[in-house]
Scaffold this active site. Sequence first.
Site, mmCIF file in Angstrom:
data_model
loop_
_atom_site.group_PDB
_atom_site.id
_atom_site.type_symbol
_atom_site.label_atom_id
_atom_site.label_comp_id
_atom_site.label_asym_id
_atom_site.label_seq_id
_atom_site.Cartn_x
_atom_site.Cartn_y
_atom_site.Cartn_z
ATOM 1 N N GLY A 33 0.816 -1.206 0.000
ATOM 2 C CA GLY A 33 0.000 0.000 0.000
ATOM 3 C C GLY A 33 0.841 1.243 0.000
ATOM 4 O O GLY A 33 2.045 1.196 -0.267
ATOM 5 N N ASN A 34 0.200 2.376 0.264
ATOM 6 C CA ASN A 34 0.919 3.641 0.300
ATOM 7 C C ASN A 34 0.360 4.503 1.428
ATOM 8 O O ASN A 34 -0.608 4.136 2.084
ATOM 9 C CB ASN A 34 0.833 4.349 -1.056
ATOM 10 C CG ASN A 34 -0.592 4.685 -1.426
ATOM 11 O OD1 ASN A 34 -1.196 5.582 -0.844
ATOM 12 N ND2 ASN A 34 -1.149 3.954 -2.372
ATOM 13 N N ARG A 35 0.971 5.656 1.633
ATOM 14 C CA ARG A 35 0.679 6.450 2.820
ATOM 15 C C ARG A 35 -0.372 7.532 2.600
ATOM 16 O O ARG A 35 -0.496 8.449 3.397
ATOM 17 C CB ARG A 35 1.971 7.075 3.342
ATOM 18 C CG ARG A 35 2.955 6.027 3.842
ATOM 19 C CD ARG A 35 4.030 6.649 4.700
ATOM 20 N NE ARG A 35 4.942 7.480 3.923
ATOM 21 C CZ ARG A 35 5.512 8.582 4.365
ATOM 22 N NH1 ARG A 35 5.247 9.020 5.579
ATOM 23 N NH2 ARG A 35 6.323 9.268 3.598
ATOM 24 N N SER A 36 -1.132 7.449 1.522
ATOM 25 C CA SER A 36 -2.139 8.487 1.291
ATOM 26 C C SER A 36 -3.214 8.438 2.378
ATOM 27 O O SER A 36 -3.795 7.401 2.656
ATOM 28 C CB SER A 36 -2.777 8.273 -0.082
ATOM 29 O OG SER A 36 -3.813 9.200 -0.279
ATOM 30 N N ALA A 105 -4.590 7.549 -4.489
ATOM 31 C CA ALA A 105 -3.302 6.994 -4.901
ATOM 32 C C ALA A 105 -3.467 5.486 -5.070
ATOM 33 O O ALA A 105 -3.400 4.740 -4.092
ATOM 34 C CB ALA A 105 -2.237 7.302 -3.854
#
Length: 239
Positions: A33-36, A105
Amino acid sequence: HVLSGAPRDLEGRHVVVSAGGTREPLDPVRYLGNRSSGRQGLALAEVAVARGARVTLVAANVERPTPAGVRRIDVGTTEELRAAVLDAVGSDPAGAADAVVMAAAPADFRPTSTEGSKIKKTGDGTTPTIELVENPDILVELVRTRGGGGGTVVVGFAAETGDANGSVLDHARRKLQRKGCDLLVVNDVSGDRVFGRDETEAVVLDADGGSVPVPPGSKTALAHAVWEAVVRRAGWAPT
Ligand code: CTP
Ligand code: CA
């Protein structure tokens, strides 16, 4: 305060906003995943309501409350985000959405396969290799379909850093052309400037070559600037 007295220039419009970051499961407990955080997408949804729009928010792993008056659909993966956004943009009985803003994102890749049970350490020091496949590009699909031939205004977001191949704006202009969207909102994230912060600084690029710098300010202020650019691009008269 920034919401009251907003112009009602989205009255009668249906807009779709995606927010957050998608997660691609590796096994039942782990993901890529990502930090959005989803805060910019939430601000876009809230401001669109204040400007008079009917708003559908497609939220990928957003752990924050929904702004009043917003219809929210929760999703996890990029494929789920894709299905929900295309449905929200294209399947409205009242016609295609007037605008879609991809503030989410999406994870660009997902594991080729997801393990049905937890991946275990081997105990002998060998490490697993995770094979990835590319996810579909939702923005490009939105440009291709335009909500089924309608005049849906398609807006992308990009977080860029300058590098040896060009400045932030060089990369952004190329991305706008590659994707074919109407507007691209560019955040300069050199040196961790935006993630998880309240303040943003951005430029809104128009496919016609124009660009509007947005001074450092809140995500709400940037949201207003984005909707102003959408109204200008679409040529919607204020009501
Ligand atoms: N986007 C999308 N579907 C994807 C990836 C990105 O719709 N699978 C959208 C994002 O929501 C954003 C825009 O495309 O509005 C730009 O995202 P970005 O990650 O900057 O673009 P990419 O084409 O993935 O390029 P990069 O290699 O720089 O990540
Ligand atoms: Ca990407």
